[in-house]
Design a protein around this motif. Structure first.
Motif, PDB file in Angstrom:
ATOM      1  N   HIS A 119       0.847  -1.208   0.000  1.00  0.00           N
ATOM      2  CA  HIS A 119       0.000   0.000   0.000  1.00  0.00           C
ATOM      3  C   HIS A 119       0.872   1.244   0.000  1.00  0.00           C
ATOM      4  O   HIS A 119       0.622   2.203  -0.701  1.00  0.00           O
ATOM      5  CB  HIS A 119      -0.910   0.012   1.240  1.00  0.00           C
ATOM      6  N   ARG A 120       1.897   1.187   0.817  1.00  0.00           N
ATOM      7  CA  ARG A 120       2.772   2.361   0.931  1.00  0.00           C
ATOM      8  C   ARG A 120       3.570   2.615  -0.346  1.00  0.00           C
ATOM      9  O   ARG A 120       3.951   3.746  -0.627  1.00  0.00           O
ATOM     10  CB  ARG A 120       3.737   2.169   2.114  1.00  0.00           C
ATOM     11  N   LEU A 121       3.797   1.529  -1.070  1.00  0.00           N
ATOM     12  CA  LEU A 121       4.505   1.707  -2.353  1.00  0.00           C
ATOM     13  C   LEU A 121       3.545   2.179  -3.450  1.00  0.00           C
ATOM     14  O   LEU A 121       3.979   2.621  -4.501  1.00  0.00           O
ATOM     15  CB  LEU A 121       5.169   0.398  -2.791  1.00  0.00           C
ATOM     16  N   GLY A 122       2.249   2.036  -3.204  1.00  0.00           N
ATOM     17  CA  GLY A 122       1.280   2.529  -4.189  1.00  0.00           C
ATOM     18  C   GLY A 122       0.412   1.457  -4.810  1.00  0.00           C
ATOM     19  O   GLY A 122      -0.382   1.743  -5.700  1.00  0.00           O
ATOM     20  N   VAL A 123       0.571   0.195  -4.362  1.00  0.00           N
ATOM     21  CA  VAL A 123      -0.326  -0.866  -4.833  1.00  0.00           C
ATOM     22  C   VAL A 123      -1.473  -0.897  -3.826  1.00  0.00           C
ATOM     23  O   VAL A 123      -1.333  -1.460  -2.752  1.00  0.00           O
ATOM     24  CB  VAL A 123       0.374  -2.248  -4.859  1.00  0.00           C
ATOM     25  N   TYR A 124      -2.563  -0.262  -4.141  1.00  0.00           N
ATOM     26  CA  TYR A 124      -3.570  -0.108  -3.092  1.00  0.00           C
ATOM     27  C   TYR A 124      -4.899  -0.769  -3.386  1.00  0.00           C
ATOM     28  O   TYR A 124      -5.710  -0.949  -2.491  1.00  0.00           O
ATOM     29  CB  TYR A 124      -3.755   1.373  -2.748  1.00  0.00           C
ATOM     30  N   ARG A 125      -5.168  -1.122  -4.662  1.00  0.00           N
ATOM     31  CA  ARG A 125      -6.451  -1.803  -4.919  1.00  0.00           C
ATOM     32  C   ARG A 125      -6.367  -3.223  -4.373  1.00  0.00           C
ATOM     33  O   ARG A 125      -5.345  -3.903  -4.560  1.00  0.00           O
ATOM     34  CB  ARG A 125      -6.730  -1.823  -6.419  1.00  0.00           C
ATOM     35  N   GLN A 126      -7.446  -3.661  -3.749  1.00  0.00           N
ATOM     36  CA  GLN A 126      -7.398  -4.945  -3.034  1.00  0.00           C
ATOM     37  C   GLN A 126      -7.012  -6.119  -3.931  1.00  0.00           C
ATOM     38  O   GLN A 126      -6.161  -6.941  -3.570  1.00  0.00           O
ATOM     39  CB  GLN A 126      -8.745  -5.217  -2.372  1.00  0.00           C
ATOM     40  N   GLU A 127      -7.648  -6.163  -5.127  1.00  0.00           N
ATOM     41  CA  GLU A 127      -7.353  -7.312  -5.998  1.00  0.00           C
ATOM     42  C   GLU A 127      -5.906  -7.295  -6.494  1.00  0.00           C
ATOM     43  O   GLU A 127      -5.259  -8.335  -6.615  1.00  0.00           O
ATOM     44  CB  GLU A 127      -8.338  -7.420  -7.174  1.00  0.00           C
ATOM     45  N   ASP A 128      -5.397  -6.063  -6.752  1.00  0.00           N
ATOM     46  CA  ASP A 128      -3.986  -5.941  -7.174  1.00  0.00           C
ATOM     47  C   ASP A 128      -3.065  -6.390  -6.043  1.00  0.00           C
ATOM     48  O   ASP A 128      -2.100  -7.124  -6.260  1.00  0.00           O
ATOM     49  CB  ASP A 128      -3.649  -4.495  -7.535  1.00  0.00           C
ATOM     50  N   THR A 129      -3.380  -5.939  -4.849  1.00  0.00           N
ATOM     51  CA  THR A 129      -2.552  -6.287  -3.693  1.00  0.00           C
ATOM     52  C   THR A 129      -2.517  -7.804  -3.509  1.00  0.00           C
ATOM     53  O   THR A 129      -1.452  -8.380  -3.273  1.00  0.00           O
ATOM     54  CB  THR A 129      -3.111  -5.620  -2.408  1.00  0.00           C
TER      55      THR A 129
END
Lengths: 291, 191
Positions: free
Chosen positions: B40-50
């Motif tokens: 999240h902190r790196l910018g991957v914040y959408r749940q499915e992407d994460t």
């Protein structure tokens, strides 16, 4: 187990995944070290070619062969080998960085150490005569590249500037005349009356020589080359004299007409004509230091 | 496994997972939350992407268990894989990390505030929203060190191992990152 753990273990089972064997990683690391060593070996070879080029650039004759220090420096700088060395040093760094702990050493330190290694390797290779092989056998494969010896040879076949160099073909007993096959293949018959005693000695001792003189009118409207000083054509850091000789002979064009110009003056007393050759005193001193 | 797993170090669990794959589940459990926050902190914040990226991280970790260098901390090694996977994700999507990086750590904000050496009252009162925007606007290389140092609370040597850069470079990047972040914050607070 939570959801993600289960999912991961399911995928591991379904896709029959297994940890890659340790030897693959060990080999990957070894390959990077190998590529680093190979790059360093290439950098050392380039470094030996740089040393060979610099050692054989004719520094001692720069005043005769070039119009100024700047033009001499520009013409002798082994740019190609410096660029090659820079590229392979960068490759060495990139490969080193990919080794297990290679990233921990700062760029400047890694490149500095590689440069030091390549320089030490270059000195060793140069001393073993590899610098000449790299410059001529490897560099010579590229038509656009002019080897340091080729550059030297072309700057020493300029009788109009008082410079001539090539192979001594024969010298008559009392030094009245001697024949030189210059590096462009022309055979020159030159008078030796005004040669210094040291020049005569060097003429007999060396197979390849440089001759410093000047062009003068022979009294019949013909320009002739008058030799004043003879210096040995030595190759520093070369493989061997024999090999060098063979190479030079192979480079020479076969002489078409074995003539011109002929130094006509015959006489036992040396004239003072050579005093006009500049820098006369420097050339005398330089010659005295020759073996 | 779990009961024993808790008493084992990460490095010991890695040794077990090489013999018994079920043990790998313990590592997933230990790192799931931490890596989710990191992503999240790196910018991957959408749940499915994460979730996708997380699965890739753990599968890659499992496949490469034999590459784990015991001279490193396991957490540094798995963070390195996570960082690389996040970068691959951004490359594959041709996107750069967006905002909403900071929404979960008041203590991290506090540490960052004290480290920014802010000269203006406005900068000392930075909030999560401003910080997210400022972080999103600086170069990824600067954002990465800020996130690792102040949000993940990693030591310089650990950041060096995660990003595969020399420790000196970490210090330089961090110094520059703080200046850039301060500049961005000062700009944002003036608007």
């Amino acid at each position: 187990m939570n959801d993600l753990s289960n999912k991961i273990l399911e995928r591991i089972n379904d896709e029959k995944l297994a940890p890659r064997p340790a030897w693959q990683f060990a080999w990957k690391n070894r390959i990077y070290w190998g590529l680093w060593a190979l790059s360093l070996a290439f950098a050392s070879a380039a470094s030996s070619a740089i040393l060979f080029s610099l050692a054989n650039s004719g520094w001692e004759f720069s005043e005769l062969t070039h119009d100024g220090t700047a033009s001499f420096m520009l013409s002798v700088l082994p740019t190609v080998w410096i660029v090659v060395m820079g590229v392979v040093l960068f490759l060495a760094y990139e490969n080193y960085r990919q080794t297990k702990h290679g990233y921990r050493i700062p760029f400047m330190v890694a490149v500095g150490l590689s440069l030091l290694g390549a320089t030490v390797g270059g000195v060793v290779l140069y001393a073993a005569g590899i610098g000449q092989l790299v410059d001529e056998d490897f560099g010579g494969r590229f038509p656009a590249y002019k080897t340091v010896m080729a550059r030297q040879q072309s700057s020493w076949v300029h009788p109009d500037r008082g410079l001539l160099a090539g192979e001594v073909m024969d010298v008559d007993g009392d030094f009245r005349s001697f024949r030189i096959k210059s590096f462009d293949g022309t055979i020159w018959i030159l008078g030796g009356d005004d040669l210094t005693p040291k020049s005569r000695e060097l003429l007999l001792r060396h197979k390849f020589v440089r001759v410093v003189g000047f062009m003068m009118d022979d009294g019949n409207g013909n320009l002739v080359f008058k030799p004043c000083f003879v210096f040995p054509w030595e190759i520093k850091g070369g493989v061997s004299d024999r090999l060098i000789s063979v190479r030079m002979q192979e480079r020479s064009e076969p002489p078409a007409v074995p003539v011109v110009p002929f130094e006509r003056k015959i006489g036992a007393v040396r004239s003072t004509d050579c005093k006009g050759v500049r820098p006369y005193d420097y050339l005398r001193r330089l010659q005295d230091g020759q073996r | 496994m779990s009961e024993n797993g808790y008493s084992m170090s990460d490095e010991q669990v890695v040794g077990s997972a090489l013999v018994n794959k079920e043990a790998f589940g313990e590592l997933v459990k230990r790192y799931e939350a931490r890596l989710t926050r990191y992503l999240h902190r790196l910018g991957v914040y959408r749940q499915e992407d994460t979730e996708d990226v997380l699965q890739n991280i753990f599968l890659k970790t499992y496949r490469n268990l034999n590459e784990f260098d015991k001279s490193l901390k396991f957490s540094s090694w798995i963070y390195r894989i996570a960082h690389n996977e996040a970068m691959s994700f951004f490359r594959a999507r041709s996107v750069r990390p967006e905002g909403s990086i900071i929404d979960d750590s008041e203590s991290a904000l506090e540490i960052l505030r004290s480290n920014l050496d802010a000269s203006h009252e406005a900068e000392r009162n930075i909030d999560a929203e401003h910080l997210s925007k400022a972080l999103a606007s600086i170069d990824a290389k600067y954002r990465d060190v800020i996130v690792l140092r102040y949000f993940e609370e990693r030591e310089y040597t650990e950041i060096s191992d995660i990003l595969r850069i020399p420790t000196g470079t970490v210090a330089t990047l961090l110094n520059r990152a703080k200046k850039k972040l301060q500049k961005e914050l000062s700009h944002l607070t003036q608007v």
